[in-house]
Design an enzyme around this catalytic site. Structure first.
Site, PDB file in Angstrom:
ATOM      1  N   ARG A 167       3.605   0.691  -6.815  1.00  0.00           N
ATOM      2  CA  ARG A 167       3.489  -0.249  -5.693  1.00  0.00           C
ATOM      3  C   ARG A 167       2.378  -1.267  -5.928  1.00  0.00           C
ATOM      4  O   ARG A 167       2.310  -2.274  -5.257  1.00  0.00           O
ATOM      5  CB  ARG A 167       3.147   0.521  -4.404  1.00  0.00           C
ATOM      6  CG  ARG A 167       4.359   1.079  -3.709  1.00  0.00           C
ATOM      7  CD  ARG A 167       3.971   1.728  -2.412  1.00  0.00           C
ATOM      8  NE  ARG A 167       5.109   1.747  -1.514  1.00  0.00           N
ATOM      9  CZ  ARG A 167       5.234   0.951  -0.463  1.00  0.00           C
ATOM     10  NH1 ARG A 167       4.293   0.090  -0.157  1.00  0.00           N
ATOM     11  NH2 ARG A 167       6.294   1.013   0.300  1.00  0.00           N
ATOM     12  N   CYS A 186       0.826  -1.199   0.000  1.00  0.00           N
ATOM     13  CA  CYS A 186       0.000   0.000   0.000  1.00  0.00           C
ATOM     14  C   CYS A 186       0.865   1.255   0.000  1.00  0.00           C
ATOM     15  O   CYS A 186       2.048   1.225   0.284  1.00  0.00           O
ATOM     16  CB  CYS A 186      -0.864  -0.014   1.234  1.00  0.00           C
ATOM     17  SG  CYS A 186      -1.602  -1.618   1.527  1.00  0.00           S
ATOM     18  N   HIS A 198      20.190 -39.751 -23.410  1.00  0.00           N
ATOM     19  CA  HIS A 198      19.185 -40.380 -24.276  1.00  0.00           C
ATOM     20  C   HIS A 198      18.887 -39.551 -25.524  1.00  0.00           C
ATOM     21  O   HIS A 198      17.862 -39.753 -26.164  1.00  0.00           O
ATOM     22  CB  HIS A 198      17.902 -40.641 -23.476  1.00  0.00           C
ATOM     23  CG  HIS A 198      18.112 -41.620 -22.356  1.00  0.00           C
ATOM     24  ND1 HIS A 198      18.337 -42.961 -22.575  1.00  0.00           N
ATOM     25  CD2 HIS A 198      18.194 -41.451 -21.015  1.00  0.00           C
ATOM     26  CE1 HIS A 198      18.526 -43.582 -21.411  1.00  0.00           C
ATOM     27  NE2 HIS A 198      18.445 -42.672 -20.444  1.00  0.00           N
ATOM     28  N   LYS A 257      13.911 -18.144 -17.229  1.00  0.00           N
ATOM     29  CA  LYS A 257      14.300 -16.762 -16.889  1.00  0.00           C
ATOM     30  C   LYS A 257      15.209 -16.221 -17.971  1.00  0.00           C
ATOM     31  O   LYS A 257      15.033 -15.118 -18.452  1.00  0.00           O
ATOM     32  CB  LYS A 257      15.051 -16.726 -15.564  1.00  0.00           C
ATOM     33  CG  LYS A 257      14.488 -16.391 -14.243  1.00  0.00           C
ATOM     34  CD  LYS A 257      13.342 -15.525 -14.013  1.00  0.00           C
ATOM     35  CE  LYS A 257      12.094 -15.839 -14.717  1.00  0.00           C
ATOM     36  NZ  LYS A 257      10.984 -16.374 -14.029  1.00  0.00           N
ATOM     37  N   ASN A 314      -0.160   0.798   6.339  1.00  0.00           N
ATOM     38  CA  ASN A 314       0.576  -0.162   5.502  1.00  0.00           C
ATOM     39  C   ASN A 314       1.082  -1.260   6.425  1.00  0.00           C
ATOM     40  O   ASN A 314       1.568  -0.945   7.510  1.00  0.00           O
ATOM     41  CB  ASN A 314       1.824   0.472   4.892  1.00  0.00           C
ATOM     42  CG  ASN A 314       1.494   1.333   3.709  1.00  0.00           C
ATOM     43  OD1 ASN A 314       0.346   1.467   3.345  1.00  0.00           O
ATOM     44  ND2 ASN A 314       2.528   1.918   3.133  1.00  0.00           N
ATOM     45  N   GLY A 315       1.050  -2.491   5.967  1.00  0.00           N
ATOM     46  CA  GLY A 315       1.586  -3.580   6.782  1.00  0.00           C
ATOM     47  C   GLY A 315       0.478  -4.543   7.177  1.00  0.00           C
ATOM     48  O   GLY A 315      -0.615  -4.524   6.607  1.00  0.00           O
ATOM     49  N   LYS A 351       2.491  -9.416 -18.426  1.00  0.00           N
ATOM     50  CA  LYS A 351       2.606  -9.840 -17.026  1.00  0.00           C
ATOM     51  C   LYS A 351       1.500 -10.821 -16.670  1.00  0.00           C
ATOM     52  O   LYS A 351       1.707 -11.792 -15.983  1.00  0.00           O
ATOM     53  CB  LYS A 351       2.568  -8.605 -16.105  1.00  0.00           C
ATOM     54  CG  LYS A 351       2.737  -8.946 -14.629  1.00  0.00           C
ATOM     55  CD  LYS A 351       4.133  -9.508 -14.359  1.00  0.00           C
ATOM     56  CE  LYS A 351       4.325  -9.989 -12.941  1.00  0.00           C
ATOM     57  NZ  LYS A 351       5.451 -10.927 -12.823  1.00  0.00           N
ATOM     58  N   GLU A 394      13.365 -15.750 -21.502  1.00  0.00           N
ATOM     59  CA  GLU A 394      12.322 -14.729 -21.645  1.00  0.00           C
ATOM     60  C   GLU A 394      12.867 -13.304 -21.617  1.00  0.00           C
ATOM     61  O   GLU A 394      12.283 -12.424 -22.225  1.00  0.00           O
ATOM     62  CB  GLU A 394      11.174 -14.912 -20.640  1.00  0.00           C
ATOM     63  CG  GLU A 394      11.461 -14.558 -19.220  1.00  0.00           C
ATOM     64  CD  GLU A 394      10.256 -14.733 -18.302  1.00  0.00           C
ATOM     65  OE1 GLU A 394       9.126 -14.410 -18.689  1.00  0.00           O
ATOM     66  OE2 GLU A 394      10.465 -15.189 -17.156  1.00  0.00           O
ATOM     67  N   TRP A 406      -3.355  -2.336  -1.493  1.00  0.00           N
ATOM     68  CA  TRP A 406      -3.139  -3.598  -2.224  1.00  0.00           C
ATOM     69  C   TRP A 406      -3.623  -4.677  -1.264  1.00  0.00           C
ATOM     70  O   TRP A 406      -3.019  -4.902  -0.213  1.00  0.00           O
ATOM     71  CB  TRP A 406      -1.664  -3.758  -2.555  1.00  0.00           C
ATOM     72  CG  TRP A 406      -1.391  -4.887  -3.489  1.00  0.00           C
ATOM     73  CD1 TRP A 406      -1.626  -4.912  -4.826  1.00  0.00           C
ATOM     74  CD2 TRP A 406      -0.846  -6.162  -3.157  1.00  0.00           C
ATOM     75  NE1 TRP A 406      -1.240  -6.129  -5.343  1.00  0.00           N
ATOM     76  CE2 TRP A 406      -0.762  -6.913  -4.347  1.00  0.00           C
ATOM     77  CE3 TRP A 406      -0.411  -6.757  -1.972  1.00  0.00           C
ATOM     78  CZ2 TRP A 406      -0.279  -8.205  -4.389  1.00  0.00           C
ATOM     79  CZ3 TRP A 406       0.071  -8.050  -2.018  1.00  0.00           C
ATOM     80  CH2 TRP A 406       0.133  -8.762  -3.214  1.00  0.00           C
ATOM     81  N   GLU A 453      13.379 -23.488 -14.388  1.00  0.00           N
ATOM     82  CA  GLU A 453      13.096 -22.097 -14.052  1.00  0.00           C
ATOM     83  C   GLU A 453      14.250 -21.184 -14.485  1.00  0.00           C
ATOM     84  O   GLU A 453      14.029 -20.108 -15.042  1.00  0.00           O
ATOM     85  CB  GLU A 453      12.812 -21.965 -12.545  1.00  0.00           C
ATOM     86  CG  GLU A 453      12.586 -20.558 -12.039  1.00  0.00           C
ATOM     87  CD  GLU A 453      11.505 -19.770 -12.768  1.00  0.00           C
ATOM     88  OE1 GLU A 453      10.735 -20.358 -13.546  1.00  0.00           O
ATOM     89  OE2 GLU A 453      11.459 -18.544 -12.590  1.00  0.00           O
TER      90      GLU A 453
END
Ligand code: M6R
Length: 609
Positions: free
Chosen positions: A27, A2, A505, A486, A100-101, A604, A489, A74, A482
């Site tokens: 944010r 937030c 193989h 990364k 916030n928090g 995204k 992309e 948020w 992964e």
């Protein structure tokens, strides 16, 4: 995450706060609101969605004043709807707060307020308890009431408070959440972040943990935890706004990579109690229901799917339930065997990925119980799930997922521990060992970030390569996938990940002199096997960068380069080994001058099939 903005002076608080909140858009937020002091009353407007929705509601001249606080939320506790937006008011409408928090003990405080003070809550948030608590303690001294309320709160907070009885002050406190005070001429400001104030002032005070700040039009007074006045040097901000929103980092991806220790800390917060037991808010599965589950599907896309690969290992290992991992785009079109004894675990950062949502609906139609691991409160995935485990990573802005991935892994570990304990399949000693390892993760992630400089040098050496291979065994297979995703992309290099044992193989035919292999050897029980794999590819003249745990020196002797991650149990190594790989991809992409935060052809949130 937030944002907070406060203003006191002769100007229009409404305009200044809105402009400040807009500067905090990076944010991430899903609702916004403002409370103003006017004529001995507090006026409140809030709205879900974008700030423009709020602006439409505050066009009238009678909604303005010279003192106010605003907030972009948020969502964490409670859906992203108007009722849950900040500011929150006390029942009598005399106190307004922004926060916030997370207040960890809000349930306990809420129960106390309802029982002893007949407080009627209007929102589902943890934050509203702050307004109600201050109101209960308020006699004629706002600061004293705020201090009393804070003394009862556990968790993290930056809180701004105004009172209808006080036209001259904003009171604020902080603990483990950012807060600054801005110095103006004949006016002063409050904010969670510097960019919110850069249009108005570059002179600020940084507020430290447990401090209280009292802001008036002409003065900013800072006090420590004992309410002793503190002398603080003012800071003059010289960076531009664009640099400030990224917290001084050149890209959001780098910032988010570096946020991982804090993000994982938040994921763990409140979920391991003082006795070392895993307690999962949002998971309503009873022991009886867990015992009845005979099959688990973990379904996701992209990076979240790679987290699922690791999830299979720990769930099967700890809870002994057969688990399959599937790509959402495949699951929805095949004929999976699903019934009411199936648990469907859906992993998604955004909670809006079309393939994942459709796969989840398909499983639901067939009778499965739906448990989601998600980062966005109120997203489609969470709304349609029976149980939700939030990752609490904070908004992820860069397209390449980093902190969402590591927090998804932590959630899967917590879930596997919870299931293993409830089903009695995990020995108490083993349970304790893994819990202890999880608790050490934030510090070890910080240590893993210490590889940055070394990794940057390696990236420089290999940034012109057009092909890179990643191999590993056990949980290192998921890490290989992964790491490879990364790299491809954001750098557009053709990279390929494969289980090390599978190389012989077919894929081994691709090795030429100097072909670059990144080899993960983080699993002690597979270490010897990985050393053999390295010998195998070295014999074909490949170039090997090995990723291993500190202390495992043999790998260094047979590899061309090494990247050492902190010592840790095999089970959690995947959470640490991915960090240098995120950095490797980042540095290569930077050297190749790629659009790191917004790589070509990608979005995204993939809301199309
Ligand atoms: O929001 P989700 O976690 O459902 O997104 C899934 C994938 O689209 C996402 O992880 C994607 O692979 C990332 N760009 C990877 O960095």
């Amino acid at each position: 995450m937030c944002g907070i903005v406060g203003y006191i002076g002769d100007g229009s608080a409404k305009e200044i706060i809105i402009s400040g909140l807009k500067s905090l858009e990076y944010r991430g937020y899903d609702s916004a609101g403002i409370a103003l002091h006017r004529g001995g009353k507090l006026l409140l407007r809030k709205e879900s969605g974008v700030i423009a929705n709020l602006e439409k509601r505050i066009t009238k001249k009678d909604f303005d004043g010279n003192l106010g606080i605003g907030h972009t939320r948020w969502a964490t506790h409670g859906a992203p709807i108007r009722e849950n937006a900040h500011p929150h008011m006390s029942c009598d409408g005399r106190i307004a707060i922004v926060h916030n928090g997370i207040i960890e003990n809000y349930m306990e405080l809420k129960a106390w307020l309802v029982k002893n003070h007949d407080v009627e809550f209007k929102s589902e948030t943890d934050s509203e308890v702050i307004a109600q608590l201050i109101c209960v303690y308020y006699k004629d001294d706002l600061v004293a009431a705020v201090r009393k309320a804070v003394a009862r709160m556990r968790g993290a907070y930056a809180v701004g408070v105004i009172s209808a009885d006080d036209p001259d002050h904003i009171v604020a406190v902080r603990k483990d959440a950012p807060l600054i005070a801005g110095i103006g001429e004949g006016c002063n400001y409050l904010a969670s972040d510097i960019p919110a104030l850069l249009r108005y002032t570059r002179d600020i005070y940084l507020i430290e943990n447990d401090e209280t700040v009292i802001i008036s039009k002409d003065d900013i007074k800072i006090f420590d935890g004992d309410m002793t006045r503190v002398k603080r040097e003012k800071m003059h901000v010289t960076w531009d706004a664009a640099a400030a929103v990224k917290g001084g980092y050149e890209h959001f991806m780098k910032k988010e990579i570096y946020e991982q220790p804090e993000a994982v800390n938040k994921t763990l917060e409140g979920r391991i109690n003082a006795k070392g037991e895993v307690k999962l808010d949002g998971i309503k599965l009873t022991k009886k229901e867990l015992d009845a589950i005979n099959r688990i599907y973990i379904v996701a896309c992209g990076t979240a799917y790679h987290a699922g690969m690791q999830g299979k290992e720990v769930i099967e290992g700890f809870a002994r339930i057969p688990t399959e991992v599937d790509l959402a785009s495949e699951f929805r079109y095949r004929k999976p065997i699903v019934d009411s004894n199936t648990l469907f675990i859906c992993i998604s950062q955004s909670g809006e990925t079309s393939d994942t949502i459709e796969a989840m609906r398909e499983a639901k139609r067939k009778g499965a119980r739906i448990l989601s691991i998600c980062n966005v409160v109120g997203s489609s995935v969470t709304r349609e799930s029976d149980d939700v485990l939030y990752t609490w990573a904070g908004p992820e802005i860069a397209v390449a997922s980093t902190k969402a991935y590591t927090t998804q892994l932590v959630c899967l570990f917590l879930l596997a521990l919870y299931m293993g304990r409830a089903r009695g399949t995990l020995l108490p000693k083993e349970y304790k060992r893994i819990v202890d390892e999880l608790k050490k993760l934030p510090a070890k992630l910080t240590e893993a970030l210490g590889t940055d400089e070394h990794v940057a040098k390696l990236a420089k050496k290999f940034s012109v390569r057009e092909q890179i291979f990643y191999i590993g065994r056990g949980s290192d297979v998921g890490t290989s996938y992964e790491a490879s995703l990364k790299l491809k992309e954001i750098s557009y290099i053709n990279s390929f990940a494969i289980a090390a044992g599978e190389l012989k193989h077919g894929t081994i035919a691709l090795i030429n002199r100097g072909t670059l292999f990144i080899v993960f050897a983080t699993q002690d029980y597979l270490y010897e096997k990985m050393l053999s794999n390295i010998e195998e590819i070295k014999a074909r003249h490949a170039y090997v960068i090995a990723v291993a745990k500190k202390g495992n020196t043999r790998v260094g002797k047979i590899s061309d380069d090494t990247i050492m991650i902190p010592e840790c149990a095999d089970e959690v190594a995947s959470i640490l080994a991915v960090v240098p790989m995120q950095l490797f991809a980042y540095h290569i992409a930077k050297l190749r001058k790629r659009d790191i935060d917004k790589p070509r052809n990608l979005a995204k949130s993939v809301t199309v099939e």
